[in-house]
Write a protein that holds these residues in place. Structure first.
Motif, mmCIF file in Angstrom:
data_model
loop_
_atom_site.group_PDB
_atom_site.id
_atom_site.type_symbol
_atom_site.label_atom_id
_atom_site.label_comp_id
_atom_site.label_asym_id
_atom_site.label_seq_id
_atom_site.Cartn_x
_atom_site.Cartn_y
_atom_site.Cartn_z
ATOM 1 N N LEU D 292 33.923 22.789 -35.378
ATOM 2 C CA LEU D 292 35.099 22.032 -34.934
ATOM 3 C C LEU D 292 35.501 22.397 -33.505
ATOM 4 O O LEU D 292 35.840 21.539 -32.703
ATOM 5 C CB LEU D 292 36.289 22.298 -35.877
ATOM 6 C CG LEU D 292 36.091 21.934 -37.357
ATOM 7 C CD1 LEU D 292 37.325 22.329 -38.161
ATOM 8 C CD2 LEU D 292 35.825 20.435 -37.503
ATOM 9 N N ILE D 293 35.483 23.682 -33.202
ATOM 10 C CA ILE D 293 35.914 24.171 -31.889
ATOM 11 C C ILE D 293 34.848 25.151 -31.405
ATOM 12 O O ILE D 293 34.912 26.352 -31.673
ATOM 13 C CB ILE D 293 37.283 24.879 -31.989
ATOM 14 C CG1 ILE D 293 38.329 23.946 -32.615
ATOM 15 C CG2 ILE D 293 37.740 25.349 -30.609
ATOM 16 C CD1 ILE D 293 39.730 24.557 -32.737
ATOM 17 N N PRO D 294 33.834 24.644 -30.700
ATOM 18 C CA PRO D 294 32.675 25.498 -30.376
ATOM 19 C C PRO D 294 33.046 26.790 -29.651
ATOM 20 O O PRO D 294 32.451 27.837 -29.896
ATOM 21 C CB PRO D 294 31.810 24.586 -29.501
ATOM 22 C CG PRO D 294 32.166 23.198 -29.940
ATOM 23 C CD PRO D 294 33.630 23.244 -30.278
ATOM 24 N N SER D 295 34.035 26.755 -28.777
ATOM 25 C CA SER D 295 34.302 27.954 -27.982
ATOM 26 C C SER D 295 34.969 29.061 -28.807
ATOM 27 O O SER D 295 35.222 30.151 -28.302
ATOM 28 C CB SER D 295 35.151 27.624 -26.757
ATOM 29 O OG SER D 295 36.308 26.944 -27.146
ATOM 30 N N ILE D 296 35.202 28.794 -30.079
ATOM 31 C CA ILE D 296 35.765 29.827 -30.948
ATOM 32 C C ILE D 296 34.784 31.002 -31.078
ATOM 33 O O ILE D 296 35.183 32.114 -31.459
ATOM 34 C CB ILE D 296 36.117 29.218 -32.330
ATOM 35 C CG1 ILE D 296 37.478 29.714 -32.789
ATOM 36 C CG2 ILE D 296 35.048 29.489 -33.366
ATOM 37 C CD1 ILE D 296 38.060 28.895 -33.917
ATOM 38 N N ARG D 297 33.519 30.765 -30.751
ATOM 39 C CA ARG D 297 32.545 31.861 -30.892
ATOM 40 C C ARG D 297 32.867 33.032 -29.964
ATOM 41 O O ARG D 297 32.469 34.160 -30.210
ATOM 42 C CB ARG D 297 31.123 31.355 -30.662
ATOM 43 C CG ARG D 297 30.815 30.962 -29.233
ATOM 44 C CD ARG D 297 29.396 30.394 -29.130
ATOM 45 N NE ARG D 297 29.076 29.996 -27.785
ATOM 46 C CZ ARG D 297 29.467 28.860 -27.211
ATOM 47 N NH1 ARG D 297 30.187 27.982 -27.875
ATOM 48 N NH2 ARG D 297 29.148 28.588 -25.959
ATOM 49 N N HIS D 298 33.613 32.761 -28.887
ATOM 50 C CA HIS D 298 33.984 33.848 -27.982
ATOM 51 C C HIS D 298 35.261 34.561 -28.415
ATOM 52 O O HIS D 298 35.699 35.504 -27.769
ATOM 53 C CB HIS D 298 34.193 33.301 -26.573
ATOM 54 C CG HIS D 298 32.977 32.650 -26.021
ATOM 55 N ND1 HIS D 298 31.773 33.315 -25.900
ATOM 56 C CD2 HIS D 298 32.750 31.386 -25.575
ATOM 57 C CE1 HIS D 298 30.866 32.487 -25.412
ATOM 58 N NE2 HIS D 298 31.425 31.319 -25.206
ATOM 59 N N ALA D 299 35.869 34.069 -29.483
ATOM 60 C CA ALA D 299 37.143 34.655 -29.916
ATOM 61 C C ALA D 299 36.937 36.075 -30.430
ATOM 62 O O ALA D 299 35.825 36.481 -30.763
ATOM 63 C CB ALA D 299 37.766 33.790 -31.009
#
Lengths: 377, 377, 377, 377
Positions: D292-299
């Motif tokens: 859903l929110i690809p940049s969540i991987r950097h969270a």
């Protein structure tokens, strides 16, 4: 280098650095905050959050006008930060009971009261009866009580994080786990060497709390600063025990927080960066708190922690320019008034950087060269 | 139903249930343990782990032979569990200093010493000088000291988990978060209704600690049991302060654990299942501990917790058959000797289930019907 | 000054500093360890604890003899530390399955096997059938499996703390939260300026892991070192899934710890001191672990953490004297072999300080001046 | 007995029990809440806090009017609770993006949109371009997006605790760690037997969430209820990634909380009271969230937890009187809409107890006897 060139680099991501970042970013400065651990990871999260502009001062002090001004800024700051970040900084304006538990303390407290009596009429001397009527759970064995209706409190960590998040909304950048090893002047630019690479900035602010002296030493000056460990704890009651903050003349305070939690602080152990909570610290705080509010003995234990507060030789913070490097500013040494003084410090430092001066406030008492103790290494 | 049919269902996954499961599984019984929360989630993990077979008893008691036998089992149990599970149960055999801090306590302690003097010669009455020579950090203001070299200690949670893991190696099944709502007899089989479905077993063991009374009520009997909350805490020192466990006659004990941690216990608050740590509990433990070992005030605070211990009307555990249901066994009420008594209880209950009897040990004093207080609901 | 004058000051209280302190204190040196945070607070506690003397090396390397020697020291070290401190370092000697999950990895693994085949005959190439017979929960989709029976594992934090505690038993002093800001030579003595005052020592050992480069910079040299963040996690199963450590050629490893916990590691993110656990790190570790042991998906989540490991430009640690200061020794850059290499590093550095030399071990490849990358600032 | 005689005893201290206690105490009822563990200790604290009155319903349902009414109550409830308790319940009204990631989901989402289109015109079908313009971090690979501007969110635990604290301000009593073992009718009074003694009340409300069925069984009825475990997790980003809640048709949702935290939920595992977080649960949530929110991987990873939600056979809660005991009311089975429905449930149950009826709301679909599945034991 462009991507790493900032108007201002702030060393230290505590409440003071965050407030300065907030003010500068709001004024369109390109700001980076370099924090060696986490946002508000040290004293800024450990603090009780009291806004003791009156309770902390019983004599004339150059810090007084700053304290009063800063306290007055909280209602609008609270609104602005809530608006920008969604964070409620927990501003409570229910006053403070400053109390004496011995005869000596009573005398000191009376002088404290005399000092504020003339000010704006808000300070009141309470009879024990009045005090226990106002706060029925406060001990009726107290020797004297002053009520300061305008000394409120906030959540220290929420305030710190809200400043940081709001600065980011205005465009500031933050680097956590980034320690500045050294900085050098190259032409009009400062190069900052960190454990995460080199950055360039036109100006630097050192707002590293108790760790500021260490950074300053690398710039060739030694200032009279020392760390003071403070231990605090949280207990929880079934019902609220007090509305106001209760602050004993001996230094123990009890701050009512949300969900019926009471923050009890703080011990003072000078000259240590050691963050261990000691058995004797807990024992003393529990004894003192129980003397003030006897029914606290039924409270539930939550947790204990420490903060390392930056104290200076004469007890005044350093707010001003570095004696040898232009455009290197210093804002540290707020000891246990960092939360209270953070709004005004942000504005003052931003004004200095903008070349605006400090208006009616005299910053000479906070200058780094105010005393002979600064040593050029 | 076959997949859900067991020889024995044990209700309760604390140290007693785990020890019984271990013994039964070792003897080839098909065992299931039904635990409403987690393995060793209550008193079994909270305990100090003292093996106080002598320090806990100063008079004749039917429990004494069990306590001594059980204590003697620990060295081989430790080895067996380490072998099977890799878990070191932390057995330390450096004795116990039982101390008096008032004159009354001294007299009681002397009678305690008289009681054990004849036993095996191991108990020694120490002069204060001898005591502080043996343990230099123990206060020299004590009024009397008895040394019990054979009362050791273990890590309570490691022991409990090791029993559980070893039982699994022998084939036992464990169901956590599984609460027995009710059980009914159907022919020769018991049906156990749980929040995770129904199980069948030929025999049942109720080893649910302080929660046993509640389960027994659903079987129609009420026994005189009540919970006693105990608060404990961990502090940490730079160097080991004591080798032996120090146990005051007033109930406060200090158990040296690995990594220079000291376990300080325990308060006693009867009639509550409330697991909150109280301010007064911590304050009292710290005061008492500091009286025994003054330099503990410099220790580092680690944490506090509580356990709910199962006490009975006459202070003796229940180990025996249910008065109305055959093949329903009860093993509970070990109060603060659950860790010490767990090895022998496991063997005794397994023997009972096997129909072996209890050998030279007289179990009559532990029978559920030993007193008139059992009420048939 | 006498009270603050030591034979050797060790900067860094991780496993390497602790092992050196242990060896020196055992040999009667007056030792102080200066640790900026807590004992074993960084990579030493974060490590998986594998003793991968064979699994980590598939080519000739000057580090190989050290790794093999160090691995061989563990059984006696375990015994000695248990004896002195009561701490069980959790030595498990059940071997390692080194596995390939792609064809490329299989080829690399075969070369790895060829390398060790001649060595002592212990390394074995397993068919997938043999592997799953040995470890039934390991995936049968693997492409290749090598078994190294002699590569064991320990509990990294227990080992580190045990070294520290044992050094204290031998007389070493430890100062936590003590950061060395600078040190200067004065005659034959080094003065160490810390945030907790000044100390004097005849010799210094820099064993500060990933923070060593920063300290060395203040002594005027820059060495090619960089931090590598590693993320790890703990999961827990009802029954043991594997006996041996399972180590994939792609870097993912699964180490069975006590109480049926599995330690899964480790990601590698170079050039950051940031200790945050990332979403993608966890996701990747869980995916890789599930590929090796499919039933791990039913395991219970426990927690995740990171460690900052000290890597060097050529992948070899620095063990030797400072290029400009005599009697300043360096022992750092052990990257992910710090636990494995800690026993031998302790002995080697103590030997160097005693002037004994390194025996048959050639330390030239570990010298600080071995490559041109050292920059004199 | 007077001291222990209440108008209403509420069994269960979650958000539903707390809301009922708040409404009743406000109307001057003498209320006691009996909670077997801690306030809001189960699903009420675990919930995501979405107020999904529209996102949760895509068909006619008797629950719909309650959901819409309850959602509309939040702004005034938030103000009232803040005023009374100082607790900010974290009400955010920035809408919800309901998204489809497959073609099938797109079709279902379109029907969902058709259903709401006529309602009040607030629901909007967005093009992917509009969606990513509104929320730039949302994936542009989505298949369909509906925007529901009126579905907000709160902090579930803050809401629950605020209800509880506000009820106490109005005079309600709370007993934590108090488990009701049984209750009996004696004349017009109910006697509640708990593990902390006996209490008397004129009326009883069973609001024990997933544990309600167990309590009802002791009253002789069995209702079709089952627990559904849900796993959730918190991650933290440097900047806010989304303003609105993002809710996938497959059940995964991402709720932006304060301090740039994202709450990611929730898995659904029926028929277990087991509160363990599973490896596969975390893996799946992270995969879905990243879709859903690809940049969540950097969270940054924060933590994971579970809640046990009370589901019923037909998916509707039970709100009504006990079929056999008058003045015993039931309010349970809110599944994953407990937070949303808590305000209206509090009002409805208080109205029923006052004999006011439910106004225009038809409670028949929520009656305990609505289906034949109720078994009289």
């Amino acid at each position: 280098m462009n991507g790493n060139h900032y108007d201002v680099a702030i060393i230290g991501g505590g409440v003071v650095g965050a407030s300065i970042a907030f003010q500068l970013a709001k004024r369109q400065f390109r700001v980076i905050v370099l924090e060696k651990e986490r946002v508000a990871g040290q004293a800024s999260s450990a603090a009780g959050g009291m806004l003791g502009a009156q309770s902390e001062f019983s004599n004339e002090s150059p810090l007084l006008p700053l304290a009063l001004k800063s306290r007055a800024m909280f209602p609008s700051i609270a609104e602005e930060l809530k608006e920008m970040t969604g964070i409620d900084i927990g501003l409570v304006q229910k006053g403070m009971l400053k109390v004496a538990v011995t005869d000596e303390e009573r005398e000191a407290l009376q002088r404290h009261y005399e000092f504020w009596k003339k000010f704006d009429g808000s300070a009141r001397w309470l009879t024990i009866h009045e005090a226990t009527e106002m706060e029925p759970n406060v001990s009726c064995d107290l020797k004297g009580v002053m009520y300061l209706p305008n000394d409120g409190q906030v959540s220290a960590s929420d305030l710190s994080v809200a400043f940081a998040k709001a600065s980011i909304v205005y465009g500031a950048e933050w680097r956590e786990y980034t320690e500045v090893v050294n900085f050098l002047k190259e032409g009009k630019t400062y190069l900052l060497y960190t454990n995460h690479g080199t950055m360039a900035a036109d100006a630097i602010v050192i707002a590293a709390g108790a760790w500021s002296a260490q950074i300053l030493e690398r710039t060739g000056i030694s200032i009279p600063m020392y760390p003071v460990k403070g231990e605090c704890l949280f207990v929880k009651t079934e019902r609220p025990l007090v509305q106001a903050t209760v602050f004993a003349k001996n230094g123990c305070y009890i701050v009512p927080k949300k969900e019926n939690k009471l923050l009890i602080g703080a011990t003072s152990t000078p000259n240590t960066f050691d963050k261990k909570v000691s058995v004797q610290g807990i024992k003393r705080l529990l004894e003192q708190a129980q003397q003030l509010i006897p029914s606290i003995r039924h409270a539930e234990w939550e947790k204990a922690w420490t903060g390392i507060r930056p104290q200076t030789g004469d007890g005044l913070p350093y707010i001003g320019v570095h004696p040898e490097y232009e455009r290197v500013w210093i804002a540290t040494g707020h000891y246990r008034n960092g939360i209270l003084l953070s709004p005004i410090t942000g504005v003052l430092v931003a004004d200095l950087i903008e070349g605006k001066g400090s208006g009616e406030i005299d910053l000479a008492p906070f200058s780094v060269t105010r005393n002979s103790h600064v040593t050029h290494l």
